[in-house]
Design a protein around this motif. Sequence first.
Motif, mmCIF file in Angstrom:
data_model
loop_
_atom_site.group_PDB
_atom_site.id
_atom_site.type_symbol
_atom_site.label_atom_id
_atom_site.label_comp_id
_atom_site.label_asym_id
_atom_site.label_seq_id
_atom_site.Cartn_x
_atom_site.Cartn_y
_atom_site.Cartn_z
ATOM 1 N N SER A 194 2.859 -18.746 -9.573
ATOM 2 C CA SER A 194 3.127 -17.353 -9.941
ATOM 3 C C SER A 194 2.017 -16.436 -9.438
ATOM 4 O O SER A 194 2.277 -15.334 -8.929
ATOM 5 C CB SER A 194 3.263 -17.240 -11.467
ATOM 6 O OG SER A 194 3.398 -15.894 -11.871
ATOM 7 N N PHE A 195 0.773 -16.880 -9.557
ATOM 8 C CA PHE A 195 -0.377 -16.092 -9.107
ATOM 9 C C PHE A 195 -0.310 -15.857 -7.595
ATOM 10 O O PHE A 195 -0.540 -14.749 -7.110
ATOM 11 C CB PHE A 195 -1.671 -16.814 -9.486
ATOM 12 C CG PHE A 195 -2.917 -16.031 -9.211
ATOM 13 C CD1 PHE A 195 -3.360 -15.059 -10.111
ATOM 14 C CD2 PHE A 195 -3.660 -16.259 -8.058
ATOM 15 C CE1 PHE A 195 -4.512 -14.336 -9.855
ATOM 16 C CE2 PHE A 195 -4.812 -15.542 -7.801
ATOM 17 C CZ PHE A 195 -5.241 -14.573 -8.697
ATOM 18 N N LEU A 196 0.015 -16.901 -6.843
ATOM 19 C CA LEU A 196 0.119 -16.782 -5.393
ATOM 20 C C LEU A 196 1.273 -15.869 -4.986
ATOM 21 O O LEU A 196 1.162 -15.091 -4.029
ATOM 22 C CB LEU A 196 0.295 -18.166 -4.765
ATOM 23 C CG LEU A 196 -0.888 -19.132 -4.912
ATOM 24 C CD1 LEU A 196 -0.506 -20.524 -4.413
ATOM 25 C CD2 LEU A 196 -2.112 -18.612 -4.150
ATOM 26 N N ASP A 197 2.377 -15.950 -5.722
ATOM 27 C CA ASP A 197 3.515 -15.067 -5.445
ATOM 28 C C ASP A 197 3.139 -13.608 -5.661
ATOM 29 O O ASP A 197 3.481 -12.736 -4.847
ATOM 30 C CB ASP A 197 4.703 -15.429 -6.353
ATOM 31 C CG ASP A 197 5.462 -16.662 -5.869
ATOM 32 O OD1 ASP A 197 5.396 -16.957 -4.658
ATOM 33 O OD2 ASP A 197 6.105 -17.324 -6.698
ATOM 34 N N ARG A 198 2.439 -13.339 -6.761
ATOM 35 C CA ARG A 198 2.075 -11.950 -7.075
ATOM 36 C C ARG A 198 1.142 -11.357 -6.022
ATOM 37 O O ARG A 198 1.198 -10.156 -5.747
ATOM 38 C CB ARG A 198 1.412 -11.873 -8.454
ATOM 39 C CG ARG A 198 2.364 -12.012 -9.617
ATOM 40 C CD ARG A 198 1.753 -11.453 -10.905
ATOM 41 N NE ARG A 198 0.491 -12.084 -11.240
ATOM 42 C CZ ARG A 198 0.379 -13.199 -11.955
ATOM 43 N NH1 ARG A 198 1.475 -13.806 -12.384
ATOM 44 N NH2 ARG A 198 -0.809 -13.708 -12.237
ATOM 45 N N HIS A 199 0.293 -12.211 -5.423
ATOM 46 C CA HIS A 199 -0.652 -11.722 -4.423
ATOM 47 C C HIS A 199 -0.177 -11.990 -2.988
ATOM 48 O O HIS A 199 -0.925 -11.809 -2.033
ATOM 49 C CB HIS A 199 -2.036 -12.353 -4.652
ATOM 50 C CG HIS A 199 -2.701 -11.851 -5.898
ATOM 51 N ND1 HIS A 199 -2.478 -12.406 -7.145
ATOM 52 C CD2 HIS A 199 -3.561 -10.817 -6.094
ATOM 53 C CE1 HIS A 199 -3.193 -11.759 -8.053
ATOM 54 N NE2 HIS A 199 -3.851 -10.794 -7.449
ATOM 55 N N ASN A 200 1.080 -12.436 -2.887
ATOM 56 C CA ASN A 200 1.748 -12.556 -1.583
ATOM 57 C C ASN A 200 1.030 -13.502 -0.613
ATOM 58 O O ASN A 200 0.860 -13.188 0.575
ATOM 59 C CB ASN A 200 1.915 -11.178 -0.938
ATOM 60 C CG ASN A 200 3.012 -11.162 0.111
ATOM 61 O OD1 ASN A 200 3.997 -11.891 0.005
ATOM 62 N ND2 ASN A 200 2.846 -10.337 1.133
ATOM 63 N N TYR A 201 0.620 -14.666 -1.116
ATOM 64 C CA TYR A 201 0.008 -15.683 -0.258
ATOM 65 C C TYR A 201 1.019 -16.790 0.036
ATOM 66 O O TYR A 201 1.817 -17.164 -0.836
ATOM 67 C CB TYR A 201 -1.240 -16.284 -0.919
ATOM 68 C CG TYR A 201 -2.460 -15.401 -0.775
ATOM 69 C CD1 TYR A 201 -3.147 -15.335 0.434
ATOM 70 C CD2 TYR A 201 -2.904 -14.631 -1.836
ATOM 71 C CE1 TYR A 201 -4.263 -14.522 0.578
ATOM 72 C CE2 TYR A 201 -4.018 -13.800 -1.698
ATOM 73 C CZ TYR A 201 -4.692 -13.761 -0.488
ATOM 74 O OH TYR A 201 -5.788 -12.942 -0.338
#
Length: 399
Positions: A64-71
Amino acid sequence: MVFGIDISSKSSSVCIMVRAKEFDSFTITNDLGGFNVLLDQLQCYANPVVVFEATGVYSLPLQSFLDRHNYNYVRLNPLKAKKLMDNNLRHLKTDKLDAKHLAELQFNSPQQLSPKQDYRYHEMQNASRFYEELTNDLVKWKNRLHRALQSTFPQIERLTSSHSGEVYWQIVNLFPHAKFVLNSAYDQIVAQLNQIKGIGHAKANTLACSLQTIAKRTCYYDDYDSITVELGKYCIERLRGIEQRRKHILEYIKEIAPNPRDVQLYATIPGIADTTALRIYAELGDLRRFNNRNQINAFIGIDPGRSQSGDVDNHLSVTKHGNAIARKILYRTIGQMETVKSSQPCHITDYYDYKKQLSKARGYKKAAIASMHKLIRTIYALIINDQPYDYRKSLHNQS
């Protein structure tokens, strides 16, 4: 630039590799503070790729964290990750080394980036998993009710062809013990049955007559004032609640579905009812994110394994690396399609019957899995071409 991350329940080991060589390694906590430390490192590089294993609920916060920061990231099935790392001669296993091995995989055996979807697809899958849990609970409570009735009114299970459903449960709730029937007048039984939605006057009379007949034949173990009677009524309460919750979940999936047209297209295939269509849609998500049907096979876990050594090249059974719930639903769907084939012909059931004749000695499963491949090919074509199922077209395309 690759970040390999080995995720544990409370912390994760991170290995940064540049040009296939280890550059740095560190440990982070699996919370916002730890993820921000990771973010600081990610921001130091252009287009980094994160590789991690899908370790159930523990990997979801990171994803979820990676999705939010578009990585970009590669989310590996643990079984697939293990095989890939073992093939690269992993001799030692520690969290730090596993993080390094995960990073090395992306250099030695590059994996496709995990596709990102609208969050509603993730929420639909959550709902589908909830539905699956409730279905398992339904089976447990049905078994408990069966055991309770064996002590109080076993013959009542012969009253209807189905031992489940709202009507049956309400009848049992009224008469959980044979004495409840024996101590009631015929007209009183009819009046009680008439109160149940779906039972008309004629059916109430038929059921009342049957109830009196089977009650007279019943030899019960626990008496009508036993705690077992209360247990039976409690089982019914739970069953009715679970069934209502399951209906609510299906309505919820309908409500949030990003593309309801996909569900309609699934339902045009003979043997796929609305519930199955919703479950397939919720588990598979948007099929347009796949480049071909082989990717869907791998996502579900019915792609064939392979063992190669020297001159020997063997194709093994399915990998089972993917979505187990989707695999189960599609497996059951083949059986459902078989039940309606006489009135709703389908090229998939034709193929299933052909494969079953060829593999009598090998049993049902191989024919069913082969048919699942054809089913996936079909639903992928329906979605990509936005066309409902047509039996004649399917036969023409095969010829």
